[in-house]
Write a protein that holds these residues in place. Structure first.
Motif, mmCIF file in Angstrom:
data_model
loop_
_atom_site.group_PDB
_atom_site.id
_atom_site.type_symbol
_atom_site.label_atom_id
_atom_site.label_comp_id
_atom_site.label_asym_id
_atom_site.label_seq_id
_atom_site.Cartn_x
_atom_site.Cartn_y
_atom_site.Cartn_z
ATOM 1 N N LEU A 1 0.822 -1.180 -0.109
ATOM 2 C CA LEU A 1 -0.038 -0.014 -0.008
ATOM 3 C C LEU A 1 0.844 1.191 0.040
ATOM 4 N N VAL B 1 -4.198 4.644 -0.975
ATOM 5 C CA VAL B 1 -4.964 4.296 0.569
ATOM 6 C C VAL B 1 -4.171 4.838 1.521
ATOM 7 N N GLN C 1 -14.010 5.016 0.241
ATOM 8 C CA GLN C 1 -12.716 4.362 0.697
ATOM 9 C C GLN C 1 -12.863 2.862 0.458
ATOM 10 N N VAL D 1 -10.248 0.915 -2.150
ATOM 11 C CA VAL D 1 -9.504 -0.434 -1.734
ATOM 12 C C VAL D 1 -9.737 -1.494 -2.702
ATOM 13 N N HIS E 1 -9.788 -5.734 2.453
ATOM 14 C CA HIS E 1 -9.373 -5.475 3.856
ATOM 15 C C HIS E 1 -9.612 -6.231 4.616
#
Length: 315
Positions: A73, A78, A124, A128, A183
């Motif tokens: 990441l 992100v 968000q 991702v 996630h």
């Protein structure tokens, strides 16, 4: 003391730990803020250590995965922490540990700006899921956190039929899906915010130990369940709507989408008390076992009603 020495070996020459502060809100691990001083300007890091026996046993896989994800990441948009060191097997530390940068902001579990938070969380999550990850760098395939035979139905429920209906929905093979980067534990307790009202913004996403490769529906489902428990069923039901509005894609078959939603929600049975402990530590003392048990049942009912409405409207 071993951990202290290991941390300072991972700092630039001349830097040292000035002070430490325990961070609240976590359940799987012990978190510390470390304030660092030295040759340059003072700064802060975060130390995650697994101390509970179950997580210590699985620390090598969990912390190694999180370290790999933080490296991945680092070159994306992100807002994740920067990795400073990892000792997943406690070779040098007192407990399996990971050292990372401190992100700005704080978790916001109160009832303020709920609609704005849901919108930001959905955006968000879309970001991702859109990450391009080379096949060689992809995390493990997702793992289900319950199954029909492991669901713990509350002993004192007044709605046993509701529970049996929900369990029957997941008594099937998982639906086909288009896999993406997950996630896997995305909820307000793992997201940092700054500002208020129109200025509210996400400044960090934390806790990447469960990162997986799987259906976007599952990440959306987990966030939806958490929002329903924190802020009520109507709020939880809005997460998927906002995710789609932000450009995300979910299962087109309502029965497939319901499967993922219930697979997640039933993993919180019987009363979601496990997640409530850290939530109460940061101020949500209103989330008693009774409140959460009722909200979980109401959420199950709303999900089952949603598929009934879809069936009625399509006939």
């Amino acid at each position: 003391m071993n951990t202290h020495r290991w941390v300072e070996r991972n700092l630039p020459p001349g830097d040292r730990i000035r002070s430490t502060e325990a961070l609240r809100g976590g359940w799987t691990s012990r978190m510390w803020r470390l304030d660092i001083e030295g040759r340059g300007s003072p700064y802060s890091l975060v130390l995650r250590s697994f101390v509970k026996p179950f997580y210590v046993r699985h620390a090598l896989g969990l912390l190694t995965r999180e370290a790999d994800v933080l490296r991945l990441l680092a070159d994306t948009d992100v807002p994740a922490a920067r990795l400073h060191g990892v000792d997943a097997s406690a070779e040098h530390c007192d407990h399996p540990s990971l050292l990372m940068s401190l992100l700005p902001g704080s978790i916001r579990l109160d009832e303020n700006d709920v609609d704005r938070k849901i919108t930001l969380l959905a955006r968000q999550l879309v970001a991702v899921h859109r990450l391009h990850v080379a096949e060689s760098a992809r995390p493990r395939t997702y793992q289900a956190w319950t199954d029909p035979d492991r669901v713990r139905i509350p002993e004192d429920t007044t709605r046993p039929v509701l529970w049996r209906r929900a369990v029957e929905v997941i008594r099937r093979d998982p639906p086909a899906y288009r896999p993406c980067f997950l996630h896997r534990d995305f909820h307000p307790g793992n997201v940092l915010f700054t500002g208020h009202g129109a200025d509210l913004a996400i400044t960090g996403v934390v806790d990447w130990v469960e990162t997986s490769w799987g259906p976007a529906d599952l990440d959306v489902a987990h966030c939806s369940t958490a929002i329903a428990l924190l802020h009520g069923v109507p709020a939880g039901m809005r997460v998927a709507e906002q995710y789609l509005a932000a450009g995300g894609a979910l299962s087109e078959d309502p029965s497939d989408h319901l499967y993922w939603r219930l697979l997640d929600a039933l993993a919180f049975a019987p009363d979601a008390e496990k997640v409530a402990v850290p939530w109460r530590e940061v101020g949500r003392t209103d989330l008693t076992p009774a409140v959460l048990a009722c909200r979980l049942e109401d959420y199950l009912e709303a999900l089952l009603d949603s598929i009934r409405c879809c069936s009625t409207s399509s006939s």
